[in-house]
Design a protein around this motif. Sequence first.
Motif, PDB file in Angstrom:
ATOM      1  N   SER A  64       0.834  -1.210   0.000  1.00  0.00           N
ATOM      2  CA  SER A  64       0.000   0.000   0.000  1.00  0.00           C
ATOM      3  C   SER A  64       0.865   1.254   0.000  1.00  0.00           C
ATOM      4  O   SER A  64       0.559   2.234  -0.700  1.00  0.00           O
ATOM      5  CB  SER A  64      -0.920   0.016   1.219  1.00  0.00           C
ATOM      6  N   GLU A  65       1.952   1.237   0.771  1.00  0.00           N
ATOM      7  CA  GLU A  65       2.877   2.373   0.792  1.00  0.00           C
ATOM      8  C   GLU A  65       3.482   2.597  -0.593  1.00  0.00           C
ATOM      9  O   GLU A  65       3.575   3.738  -1.064  1.00  0.00           O
ATOM     10  CB  GLU A  65       3.985   2.145   1.820  1.00  0.00           C
ATOM     11  N   LEU A  69       3.114   5.886  -3.189  1.00  0.00           N
ATOM     12  CA  LEU A  69       4.258   6.604  -3.754  1.00  0.00           C
ATOM     13  C   LEU A  69       4.185   6.671  -5.274  1.00  0.00           C
ATOM     14  O   LEU A  69       4.591   7.669  -5.878  1.00  0.00           O
ATOM     15  CB  LEU A  69       5.561   5.943  -3.328  1.00  0.00           C
ATOM     16  N   ARG A  70       3.676   5.636  -5.887  1.00  0.00           N
ATOM     17  CA  ARG A  70       3.554   5.615  -7.351  1.00  0.00           C
ATOM     18  C   ARG A  70       2.555   6.630  -7.874  1.00  0.00           C
ATOM     19  O   ARG A  70       2.607   7.057  -9.005  1.00  0.00           O
ATOM     20  CB  ARG A  70       3.161   4.216  -7.833  1.00  0.00           C
TER      21      ARG A  70
END
Length: 72
Positions: A64-65, A69-70
Amino acid sequence: MKDKLSIKVSIAGRIYPLTIERTEEENVRKAVKTINERVSDYEKNFGIKDRQDLLAMRSEEHTSELQSLRHL
């Protein structure tokens, strides 16, 4: 060819042998430390003892992190 290094890391109580680039050792060890800290947090906060469940939760959190970021 870059210098290879064989190390053993402990993740959630299990030992894993890795062969990595020598220049990546610090990053790998930091990642392992982060994984173990989060697994320990989940164990304490949710009372979960099953290591597979703990690792699955950490994996979901990490993914999920990365997804967040994407999309920045």
